[in-house]
Design an enzyme around this catalytic site. Structure first.
Site, short mmCIF file in Angstrom:
data_model
loop_
_atom_site.label_atom_id
_atom_site.label_comp_id
_atom_site.label_asym_id
_atom_site.label_seq_id
_atom_site.Cartn_x
_atom_site.Cartn_y
_atom_site.Cartn_z
N PRO A 19 0.85 -1.20 0.00
CA PRO A 19 0.00 0.00 0.00
C PRO A 19 0.88 1.24 0.00
CG PRO A 19 0.13 -0.93 2.21
CD PRO A 19 0.88 -1.87 1.30
N ALA A 21 0.50 5.39 -0.18
CA ALA A 21 -0.39 6.55 -0.19
C ALA A 21 -0.08 7.45 -1.38
CB ALA A 21 -0.25 7.32 1.11
N GLN A 79 -6.68 -1.26 2.58
CA GLN A 79 -6.01 -0.82 3.80
C GLN A 79 -6.68 0.43 4.35
OE1 GLN A 79 -1.91 1.08 4.36
NE2 GLN A 79 -1.58 -1.00 5.12
N CYS A 110 2.47 3.18 9.25
CA CYS A 110 2.79 4.42 8.53
C CYS A 110 3.54 5.39 9.44
CB CYS A 110 1.51 5.08 8.01
SG CYS A 110 1.83 6.59 7.06
N LYS A 149 -0.59 -4.40 9.03
CA LYS A 149 0.77 -4.05 8.59
C LYS A 149 1.42 -3.26 9.71
CE LYS A 149 3.39 -2.39 4.61
NZ LYS A 149 4.33 -1.44 5.21
N ASN A 209 8.62 -6.96 4.23
CA ASN A 209 8.58 -5.68 3.53
C ASN A 209 9.79 -4.85 3.94
OD1 ASN A 209 6.82 -2.62 3.96
ND2 ASN A 209 7.42 -3.44 1.98
N GLY A 210 10.29 -4.05 2.99
CA GLY A 210 11.39 -3.16 3.27
C GLY A 210 12.53 -3.32 2.29
N GLY A 232 7.23 -2.19 -2.70
CA GLY A 232 6.64 -0.87 -2.67
C GLY A 232 7.26 0.07 -3.67
#
Length: 330
Positions: A19, A21, A79, A110, A149, A209-210, A232
């Protein structure tokens, strides 16, 4: 190709669009799904905004029906974010009334200040007891499997195995973990070892993730033993990252990258977003995406400068067609 399963829902492969933004609207989700992403996430949608009847939020939710119609082989996670328990819980039936999705994901990771001001996002990691209580109630209310998340903590790394086990016991069906704390933001090393510890502690799927892309994705799957990896930043302007990972897993050579192929993908992306949003909104979104499609290619600085000033589809295509013209005259 190896897949995985969340709750009773099979996911065709282990490659997930994060996700993002301002980026992962229907047009970007469609591009990534077409290149093979097994699971895609929406942008973060505000629980407060949907309760206030935000037109933009409702439009985002109604667009999820297109995912189900045009990307039947990929699954969709919606999300949401919010900092107040009663608001979050009250919003869930409203999200369900407008959207069509497979999973409901709650953002507890976030790091941006405007989200933290609402005590949302990674702000929940400062009050894990409240977070567990909220997730338990969300599971009871949601008609869809609940995902979450998280990051590794706010200003220090928490006992991630213990926290993830409690999240699992709350009824959450999968956890995506960004391997940094909130204060580490997006810089510095990713603590993949902590993600592996979480996987060892839980029976539900763990999504790593990352800083993941096509060059390290399969290595990170092995390193973390995660069920899937979440991509991402690399997917912005390069949706082909999912095809690259799939082909590498299947021991097939990746299709060659080229500027002209990137331009064709950008045109597809532009057509999608301008078909759904008005010119101003579409241009605002693509200002941050269009230049990423041609990033790294020689002699494109002037093209990038022109792209950020485009205000409608015709202007974009005029700029991009000049690239084709240049190639045809070399």
């Amino acid at each position: 190709m190896v897949g995985f399963q969340i709750s009773s829902i099979p996911i065709k492969n282990r490659y997930v669009l994060a996700p993002l933004a301002g980026f992962t609207d229907y047009s970007m989700r469609k591009m990534c799904a077409d290149y093979g992403a097994g699971l895609v996430y929406s942008e973060m949608e505000s629980c407060d905004s949907i309760l206030y009847g935000s037109k933009a939020t409702i439009e985002d939710l109604e667009a999820t029906k297109l995912d189900k119609k045009t990307c039947p082989d990929s699954k969709l996670a919606l999300q949401i974010f919010g900092g107040k328990k009663d608001i979050v819980l009250s919003s869930i039936p409203v999200f369900e009334s407008y959207g069509d999705y497979d999973f409901l994901d709650f953002n507890c990771g976030c790091p941006v200040p405007k989200v933290l001001k609402q005590k949302a996002g990674s702000g929940w990691l400062r009050r894990p007891e409240e977070m567990i209580d909220l997730l338990t109630e969300m599971v009871k209310i949601s008609k869809k499997p609940v995902l979450v998340k998280i990051r590794l903590g706010f200003d220090h790394i928490l006992d991630i195995p213990a926290l993830c086990k409690r999240i699992e016991e709350a009824g959450v069906k999968a956890i995506a973990i960004h391997g940094r704390t909130r204060n580490e933001l997006f810089q510095g090393p990713v603590h993949y070892d902590e993600i592996r510890k979480a996987k060892e502690a839980c029976t539900i799927p763990i999504i790593a993730n990352g800083s993941i892309d096509e060059t390290n994705g399969l290595d990170i799957l092995k390193l973390t033993n995660a069920d899937a990896i979440m991509i991402g930043q690399r997917a912005i302007g390069y949706p082909k990252v999912f095809e690259d990972l799939i082909r590498e897993e299947e021991n097939q050579p990746c299709k060659e990258n080229s500027l002209l192929r990137q331009v064709e993908d950008l045109k597809k992306h532009l057509q999608l977003i301008f078909s759904l949003k008005d010119e101003r909104r579409a241009s605002d979104v693509m200002r941050g995406i269009s230049t990423r499609y041609i990033k790294g290619y020689d002699n494109c600085s002037s093209i990038r400068s022109q792209l950020v000033h485009c205000r409608n589809l015709n202007e974009y295509f005029s700029v991009l067609d000049s690239i084709h013209f240049s190639f045809s005259n070399e």
